[in-house]
Design a protein around this motif. Sequence first.
Motif, short mmCIF file in Angstrom:
data_model
loop_
_atom_site.label_atom_id
_atom_site.label_comp_id
_atom_site.label_asym_id
_atom_site.label_seq_id
_atom_site.Cartn_x
_atom_site.Cartn_y
_atom_site.Cartn_z
N LEU A 1 0.83 -1.20 0.00
CA LEU A 1 0.00 0.00 0.00
C LEU A 1 0.86 1.26 0.00
O LEU A 1 0.53 2.25 -0.65
CB LEU A 1 -0.94 0.00 1.21
CG LEU A 1 -1.88 1.20 1.34
CD1 LEU A 1 -2.74 1.37 0.08
CD2 LEU A 1 -2.77 1.06 2.57
N GLN A 2 1.98 1.23 0.71
CA GLN A 2 2.86 2.40 0.78
C GLN A 2 3.32 2.85 -0.59
O GLN A 2 3.54 4.04 -0.84
CB GLN A 2 4.07 2.08 1.67
CG GLN A 2 5.06 3.21 1.85
CD GLN A 2 6.29 3.10 0.93
OE1 GLN A 2 6.28 2.34 -0.04
NE2 GLN A 2 7.33 3.84 1.24
N LEU A 3 3.47 1.90 -1.50
CA LEU A 3 4.00 2.22 -2.83
C LEU A 3 3.09 3.17 -3.60
O LEU A 3 3.57 3.98 -4.41
CB LEU A 3 4.19 0.91 -3.61
CG LEU A 3 4.87 0.98 -4.98
CD1 LEU A 3 6.20 1.70 -4.90
CD2 LEU A 3 5.05 -0.43 -5.53
N ALA A 4 1.78 3.14 -3.35
CA ALA A 4 0.85 4.00 -4.09
C ALA A 4 1.10 5.48 -3.81
O ALA A 4 1.32 6.26 -4.74
CB ALA A 4 -0.59 3.60 -3.79
N PRO A 5 1.08 5.93 -2.56
CA PRO A 5 1.36 7.35 -2.32
C PRO A 5 2.80 7.74 -2.60
O PRO A 5 3.08 8.89 -2.93
CB PRO A 5 1.00 7.54 -0.84
CG PRO A 5 1.10 6.19 -0.23
CD PRO A 5 0.66 5.24 -1.31
#
Length: 567
Positions: free
Chosen positions: A122-126
């Motif tokens: 999930l961190q990769l998206a922002p």
Amino acid sequence: MTFRAPVSEYEFLLNHVVGYDSIPATDRFAEATSDTVSAILTEAGKLCDEVMAPLQRNGDLHPARLENGVLRTSPGFADGYQAICDGGWVGISAAEEFGGMGLPQTVAVAVYEMMAGACLSLQLAPLLSQGQIEALEHHASDAIKELYLPKLISGEWSGTMNLTEPQAGSDVGALTSKAEPNGDGTFAVTGQKIFISWGDTDFCGNICHLVLARLPDGVPGTKGISLFLVPKYLPDAEGNPGKANDLKVVSLEHKMGLHGSPTCVMQFDGATGWLVGPEHGGMAAMFTMMNNARLGVGGQGVGAGEGAYQHALAYALERKQSKTASGFIADHADVRRMLMEMKADLFASRAILMACARAIDMHTATGGSDWAARAAFLTPIAKAFGTDTGMRVSETGVQVYGGMGFIEESGAAQYYRDVRVTAIYEGTNGIQSMDLVARKMMDGGEMAFALIDEIEEQAERARATHPNMAESVWQACESLREATEWLVSQQDMQDRFAGSVPYLRAFARVLGGHYHLAAAMADQGGPREKLARFYITRMLPEHSALLAHAQAGAEGTFALSLDELAG
């Protein structure tokens, strides 16, 4: 187990090791005081612990998928992403005039590393949106900035980067995607891109793709490449998502890890795009995004390693096997060795990340060319050593678990599977090493020697309180100086490249000793001094073998013919 964001570790690093106090001493970042940063890190830590960490297994067990051309993300990811947006974390370092926080990169890197430890997929998206925001801030027209930046910063829209093609991986200049002028200031972009992280979502109103393509008059190679902003939906007159653009997700890759992050094959069929930066200036514009993205990926490695370490430590503190002082396997000498190595390397790699981010902030605040050179030199080390550490720590975490580490239900293997790609994307670690010994040594080693001088100066100061550790760091630094002198004297670049990976690792080892020594001086008699002694005594000596390899030249590397390699 429960993940705990390493807030106190960052507070110690910033206040006692990497010299964060110089950043709020500038006019640009005067409001980013240590107290303010501590409050920000605490709030970010709560997000990581309470919202993101519970999603870690969801992403692995219930991957993103395509249903009739529509992307469906992992359960809970939409709510998790919204929580990131609600906290303003997407635009943590973005310009305040467009809705960002305007905080130093040092703070942003710390926050995103903690997010990576909680849930890397999930961190990769922002993180990708953050990179696009920076590229647009530096290179886009005012009209594009006014329309796109507020929505990217709020998280309402998300951003991607589209470089790779089947025949053009590290050799970006081999791309065949093309852009034809439409006659109205827009361009028709056509081509296929692969390995596009978060190429689509079901929780953002629009997906904004930065795409490298070649104009009709673009020369072959990287000098003929331009950069285009190609949204999934064309903004209408009010700036809202309107007509669907001529692009689509062809398929999702079936990957070793990062299952919660959709890695897309993207097809552009005359899709409408807008030029970002000058014609044929795409690589310069994209590298604005990629350089800080490389630092961010180094943070992903450290974050995943932190998650793996905490996971392994929790198991070692509850698993009973044979007799030990406590009854748990954490008191077996070899298990304790593994845990100590994991913790010591995480500290070293995290300190290098922070030192690099600080240099970026000081250059932003002062414009000093020396800070720019320092940031440029440390970036490949931070990326490569951070991700190498993440892989090594995650692999060791499986070993701590023993047989259960090989069983997927334990969750130990996920950290290794997820982090493995970080040594590959945003420039492989081999390319980072080649960059270090070639482009970053074009100054004749001036920046390398400046860092070496600083390390030795601190070692001299430390002799009064920590004579043995100081001597070890000083001697290692002298060996690094001699190897660097040899390196810059080599005219055949193959001789540099053949030993570039061990040279980078040796430099990182010595930097790690430097920062551990600083920690020991700040925490005399405390746990950080004990950890520093372990690192300097048992791990720093690796630099000697690495530097011997680095100075061996290319001849032995090419000793076997291609036929002999296959024989």
